[in-house]
Write a protein that holds these residues in place. Structure first.
Motif, PDB file in Angstrom:
ATOM      1  N   ARG A 466       0.852  -1.188   0.000  1.00 54.80           N
ATOM      2  CA  ARG A 466       0.000   0.000   0.000  1.00 54.80           C
ATOM      3  C   ARG A 466       0.889   1.239   0.000  1.00 54.80           C
ATOM      4  N   ASP A 467       0.373   2.299  -0.584  1.00 59.53           N
ATOM      5  CA  ASP A 467       1.101   3.566  -0.679  1.00 59.53           C
ATOM      6  C   ASP A 467       2.484   3.379  -1.286  1.00 59.53           C
ATOM      7  N   GLY A 468       2.561   2.531  -2.301  1.00 63.38           N
ATOM      8  CA  GLY A 468       3.790   2.398  -3.061  1.00 63.38           C
ATOM      9  C   GLY A 468       4.875   1.554  -2.436  1.00 63.38           C
ATOM     10  N   ALA A 469       4.570   0.815  -1.351  1.00 61.63           N
ATOM     11  CA  ALA A 469       5.606  -0.002  -0.715  1.00 61.63           C
ATOM     12  C   ALA A 469       4.963  -1.178   0.011  1.00 61.63           C
ATOM     13  N   LEU A 470       5.753  -2.195   0.271  1.00 61.01           N
ATOM     14  CA  LEU A 470       5.309  -3.318   1.094  1.00 61.01           C
ATOM     15  C   LEU A 470       5.472  -2.910   2.551  1.00 61.01           C
ATOM     16  N   ARG A 471       4.358  -2.929   3.314  1.00 60.05           N
ATOM     17  CA  ARG A 471       4.377  -2.388   4.680  1.00 60.05           C
ATOM     18  C   ARG A 471       3.824  -3.407   5.670  1.00 60.05           C
ATOM     19  N   ASP A 472       4.295  -3.291   6.932  1.00 54.57           N
ATOM     20  CA  ASP A 472       3.734  -4.133   7.990  1.00 54.57           C
ATOM     21  C   ASP A 472       2.510  -3.452   8.586  1.00 54.57           C
ATOM     22  N   ASN A 474       2.114  -1.694  11.102  1.00 51.58           N
ATOM     23  CA  ASN A 474       2.368  -0.339  11.607  1.00 51.58           C
ATOM     24  C   ASN A 474       2.634   0.656  10.483  1.00 51.58           C
ATOM     25  N   GLY A 475       2.632   0.178   9.266  1.00 53.13           N
ATOM     26  CA  GLY A 475       2.885   1.069   8.131  1.00 53.13           C
ATOM     27  C   GLY A 475       4.346   1.233   7.790  1.00 53.13           C
ATOM     28  N   THR A 476       5.208   0.485   8.467  1.00 48.16           N
ATOM     29  CA  THR A 476       6.646   0.581   8.198  1.00 48.16           C
ATOM     30  C   THR A 476       6.990  -0.193   6.934  1.00 48.16           C
ATOM     31  N   PRO A 477       7.640   0.440   5.960  1.00 50.23           N
ATOM     32  CA  PRO A 477       7.993  -0.273   4.726  1.00 50.23           C
ATOM     33  C   PRO A 477       9.137  -1.253   4.953  1.00 50.23           C
ATOM     34  N   MET A 478       9.124  -2.344   4.196  1.00 46.51           N
ATOM     35  CA  MET A 478      10.236  -3.293   4.258  1.00 46.51           C
ATOM     36  C   MET A 478      11.389  -2.745   3.432  1.00 46.51           C
ATOM     37  N   SER A 479      12.508  -2.533   4.093  1.00 43.96           N
ATOM     38  CA  SER A 479      13.704  -2.009   3.442  1.00 43.96           C
ATOM     39  C   SER A 479      14.865  -2.950   3.732  1.00 43.96           C
ATOM     40  N   ILE A 480      15.571  -3.373   2.696  1.00 42.01           N
ATOM     41  CA  ILE A 480      16.667  -4.335   2.840  1.00 42.01           C
ATOM     42  C   ILE A 480      17.925  -3.770   2.201  1.00 42.01           C
ATOM     43  N   GLU A 481      18.990  -3.689   2.991  1.00 44.60           N
ATOM     44  CA  GLU A 481      20.302  -3.328   2.469  1.00 44.60           C
ATOM     45  C   GLU A 481      21.097  -4.618   2.268  1.00 44.60           C
ATOM     46  N   VAL A 482      21.590  -4.826   1.055  1.00 50.78           N
ATOM     47  CA  VAL A 482      22.436  -5.982   0.755  1.00 50.78           C
ATOM     48  C   VAL A 482      23.886  -5.526   0.819  1.00 50.78           C
ATOM     49  N   LEU A 483      24.620  -6.056   1.779  1.00 49.69           N
ATOM     50  CA  LEU A 483      26.004  -5.654   2.027  1.00 49.69           C
ATOM     51  C   LEU A 483      26.957  -6.567   1.264  1.00 49.69           C
ATOM     52  N   ASP A 484      27.943  -5.970   0.614  1.00 52.91           N
ATOM     53  CA  ASP A 484      28.891  -6.777  -0.162  1.00 52.91           C
ATOM     54  C   ASP A 484      30.222  -6.044  -0.255  1.00 52.91           C
ATOM     55  N   ASP A 485      31.308  -6.809  -0.438  1.00 54.31           N
ATOM     56  CA  ASP A 485      32.634  -6.195  -0.571  1.00 54.31           C
ATOM     57  C   ASP A 485      33.330  -6.619  -1.856  1.00 54.31           C
ATOM     58  N   GLN A 486      32.587  -7.215  -2.783  1.00 51.64           N
ATOM     59  CA  GLN A 486      33.203  -7.716  -4.005  1.00 51.64           C
ATOM     60  C   GLN A 486      32.770  -6.875  -5.205  1.00 51.64           C
ATOM     61  N   PRO A 487      33.642  -6.038  -5.725  1.00 53.15           N
ATOM     62  CA  PRO A 487      33.300  -5.284  -6.935  1.00 53.15           C
ATOM     63  C   PRO A 487      32.928  -6.235  -8.072  1.00 53.15           C
ATOM     64  N   GLY A 488      31.888  -5.892  -8.788  1.00 55.19           N
ATOM     65  CA  GLY A 488      31.429  -6.748  -9.872  1.00 55.19           C
ATOM     66  C   GLY A 488      30.258  -7.625  -9.498  1.00 55.19           C
ATOM     67  N   MET A 489      29.946  -7.746  -8.212  1.00 53.42           N
ATOM     68  CA  MET A 489      28.814  -8.564  -7.801  1.00 53.42           C
ATOM     69  C   MET A 489      27.480  -7.886  -8.085  1.00 53.42           C
ATOM     70  N   ASP A 490      27.541  -6.600  -8.437  1.00 51.44           N
ATOM     71  CA  ASP A 490      26.280  -5.893  -8.696  1.00 51.44           C
ATOM     72  C   ASP A 490      25.515  -6.513  -9.861  1.00 51.44           C
ATOM     73  N   ARG A 491      26.213  -7.070 -10.837  1.00 54.57           N
ATOM     74  CA  ARG A 491      25.519  -7.678 -11.975  1.00 54.57           C
ATOM     75  C   ARG A 491      24.707  -8.899 -11.561  1.00 54.57           C
ATOM     76  N   LEU A 492      25.100  -9.529 -10.451  1.00 56.91           N
ATOM     77  CA  LEU A 492      24.329 -10.642  -9.908  1.00 56.91           C
ATOM     78  C   LEU A 492      23.235 -10.153  -8.978  1.00 56.91           C
ATOM     79  N   LEU A 493      23.534  -9.133  -8.190  1.00 54.60           N
ATOM     80  CA  LEU A 493      22.615  -8.695  -7.140  1.00 54.60           C
ATOM     81  C   LEU A 493      21.519  -7.772  -7.660  1.00 54.60           C
ATOM     82  N   LEU A 494      21.828  -6.940  -8.642  1.00 58.59           N
ATOM     83  CA  LEU A 494      20.830  -5.977  -9.115  1.00 58.59           C
ATOM     84  C   LEU A 494      19.587  -6.637  -9.707  1.00 58.59           C
ATOM     85  N   PRO A 495      19.720  -7.703 -10.534  1.00 54.51           N
ATOM     86  CA  PRO A 495      18.494  -8.361 -11.000  1.00 54.51           C
ATOM     87  C   PRO A 495      17.648  -8.913  -9.848  1.00 54.51           C
TER      88      PRO A 495
END
Length: 651
Positions: A466-472, A474-495
């Protein structure tokens, strides 16, 4: 038992016999005229004599090698491992690049929690009591220790040290040094990984200068081998001129007093280090070392990313490059030096697979619901990635013990059911059915259908769009940060993150350098991250470190996900206490079913072969080990081929 010494039991038996004889003489003395006292004295004498004789005849596993199950492959008279070439030249230089994706280092102490250790320093500078074989499930052969006695009840193991064993400063390696190493590694001053690794050991006791006994907390078949894995270092390491020693966790930039084959030759900066083989290394001709460590000098040059590393290899500045990218392997290992034969590339069969994936941090409230974790798994389109990006070089990870006999397949067998049944009420019914296969997007399946199923699971877990996001609620949107230290992994993670965005999840990638990445992992400061579990030939105590509840709250723990489950703990216990290989396989298969159906990570894929490119002046033994760590196989067993010999080839 080797003939060079008496068993500690025999020595104790002789001492007890001496005391019994002395007591027998006293029983006849004039001071014991009272009949009852004389009879009591004679009874004690007889008891001591019987006990002493029992020590001579008590069965004990005494041998120069150990095997967790069955008998060791190599006899006591073996001269070298089959996968070693004892006739290989022992000279030349190996110029290596990044070791295990390390981009820089700031410590010469590989046993600390803080800092990044110099590349491969533990392997090159620290020997263990015994040497693991790379072509057996779990066996060890003499190194610092030349034989070992294991109590029949697995309560303890006693190691005798080779009298020729020396540190790099010339000091003899004694039992006191071994005890110091054990006590230090299991103290708060060392990384908690080592305390976990040796957690089955209750104590180390010096019997004499050449003999040390390890007493175990539990009767586990792998406990003696774990003791044999103990790296040994000198108490003089880091000692000040006045004879005082700083706390171990402050010894970070002092060159170690080595027990292993190499010394530090030079250090330029945090991206460059060179080791030279110790000409006085005492173990060079031991069977477990013959044909090993053939380079006179090994240098490491660390690069910020794999692209710079590859260009340095193609330019001739690096001798070996182990490629992790299927795309780069297929498209960029070309050029003049490959055409003229100066550089070669090969694929090498390897053993158990690395279980890689996107790990979820269960310490985050949003990941505590298994339906959320299941939904996130459905959003990963492996089939498209393997086809479009990876030239079909990979296989999907379906097990934590894949491939091999320790992973679950099909329906659970009787022994698996016996282990799982007491926990049926707390386990999903899927655990008791056919082994879960990862979601497919091959027709008639599709990513769209998988995302539809993921949406339904998220809705059941209380997450609605609802309102443009997946929310619980309480209305809090689900936000996920994917942490990585390997340059070049973005081509795998972005899709993957695009698929999450389609579900209304705000997902973004955060790339950091390896030092900050490790710091955040050690303190569990992440939502999701790329990672996994290195393969082992026989599952054992590492299960406690990776999935045990006690490790979930330890800073720097391998239990990155934060698994905290009584069922998992019970199945780990069953694996560690298994007395037969069949029992161990039943326990790991049951554990595999629980872990996979708990969706602790989004499984990715594994390469069935190692991809190694190398300068044609290098060679390797014709027999490959069954299981190995790619960089250490090259560093430990490759060599510079004799001048004029044709280049090695294997594919």
């Amino acid at each position: 038992m080797l003939p060079h010494r008496k068993s500690p039991k025999i020595l104790v038996g002789f001492r007890l016999l001496e005391k019994a004889a002395k007591l027998g003489s006293n029983c006849q003395g004039k001071g014991l005229m009272d009949l009852s006292r004389r009879l009591a004295c004679v009874a004690l004498h007889n008891t001591m004599t019987v006990a002493a004789l029992a020590l001579f005849t008590m069965p004990v596993h005494a041998a120069s090698s150990l095997a967790q199950f069955g008998e060791p492959r190599y006899p006591a008279s073996f001269t070298h491992f089959d996968y070693a070439n004892p006739g290989a030249p022992a000279d030349g230089t190996l110029n290596f690049g990044n070791y295990d994706e390390l981009q820089s280092y700031d410590s010469l102490n590989p046993f600390l929690l803080r800092g990044a250790p110099a590349p491969d320093i533990r392997n090159l500078m620290f020997d263990t009591l015994m040497q693991r074989s790379w072509d057996e499930l779990a066996s060890e052969y003499p190194l610092i220790a030349d034989d070992v006695e294991v109590q029949p009840d697995l309560a303890s193991a006693t190691f005798h040290l080779n009298p020729a064993a020396r540190f790099s400063n010339g000091d003899r390696i004694t039992a006191a040094d071994v005890k110091y190493s054990f006590d230090t590694l299991t103290s708060p001053q060392a990384s908690p990984l080592y305390n976990s690794e040796f957690s089955v050991i209750k104590s180390a006791t010096v019997i004499d200068a050449s003999t040390i006994r390890f007493d175990f907390k539990r009767a586990e078949r792998d406990a003696p081998l774990i003791a044999g894995d103990l790296p040994v270092f000198s108490p003089k390491w880091g000692m000040r001129p006045d004879g005082t020693r700083p706390p171990f966790d402050q010894i970070a930039n002092v060159p170690p007093i080595a027990s292993g084959p190499y010394l530090i030759e030079r250090r330029k900066n945090d991206k460059d280090i060179a080791y030279r083989r110790n000409p006085d290394y005492w173990a060079a001709d031991l069977p477990a070392r013959r044909g090993m460590f053939r380079f006179g000098r090994i240098s490491f040059q660390l690069f910020f990313d794999n692209f710079g590393l590859l260009e340095a290899f193609k330019a001739g500045n690096i001798d070996v490059n182990i490629e992790g990218s299927a795309t780069i392997w297929a498209r960029r290992y070309i050029g003049e030096n490959f055409r003229n034969g100066l550089l070669q590339k090969g694929t090498f069969a390897n053993g158990p697979a690395y279980m890689r994936g996107l790990l979820m941090n269960l310490r985050r409230p949003m990941f505590q619901d298994v339906r959320v974790r299941h939904a996130l798994t459905l959003a990963f389109d492996y089939d498209w990635m393997n086809r479009m990006m990876f030239y079909d070089q990979y296989r999907r990870s379906n097990s934590y013990f894949d491939p091999g006999s320790f992973g679950a397949t099909g329906m659970p067998g009787p022994k698996e059911l016996a282990l799982l049944e007491p926990y049926r009420a707390s386990l999903p019914p899927e655990v008791f059915g056919p082994m879960l296969k990862q979601p497919s997007t091959l027709p008639p399946d599709s990513l769209r259908n998988n995302l539809r199923e993921a949406r339904d699971l998220l809705s059941q877990a209380g997450w609605h769009y609802r309102d443009g996001a997946l929310r619980d609620a309480n209305g809090t949107p689900m936000s996920i940060e994917v942490l990585d230290d390997q340059p070049g992994m973005d081509r795998l993670l972005l899709p993957y993150m695009q698929a999450l965005n389609m579900l209304g999840i705000e997902a973004h990638l955060r790339e950091v350098d390896s030092a900050l990445y490790q710091q955040r992992l050690d303190s569990f400061d992440f939502d999701m991250t790329t990672g996994g579990y290195p393969p082992v030939t026989v599952p054992g105590v590492e299960l406690l470190r990776r999935f045990g509840s006690a490790a979930a709250s330890e800073v720097g723990s391998e239990n990155t996900v934060g698994v905290h489950s009584k069922v998992v703990d019970a199945l780990i216990h069953a694996a560690l206490t298994a007395t037969t290989l069949d029992d161990l396989e039943a326990a790991t298969r049951a554990l595999d079913r629980v872990l996979v159906n708990s969706y602790y990570l989004v499984p990715e894929f594994y390469a069935p072969n190692s991809r190694i490119a190398y300068r044609s002046t290098l060679a390797y033994p014709s027999t490959l080990p069954k299981s190995y760590h790619d960089p250490d196989w090259v560093i430990d067993y490759w060599y510079v081929k004799p001048h004029g010999v044709a280049a090695a080839g294997h594919s």
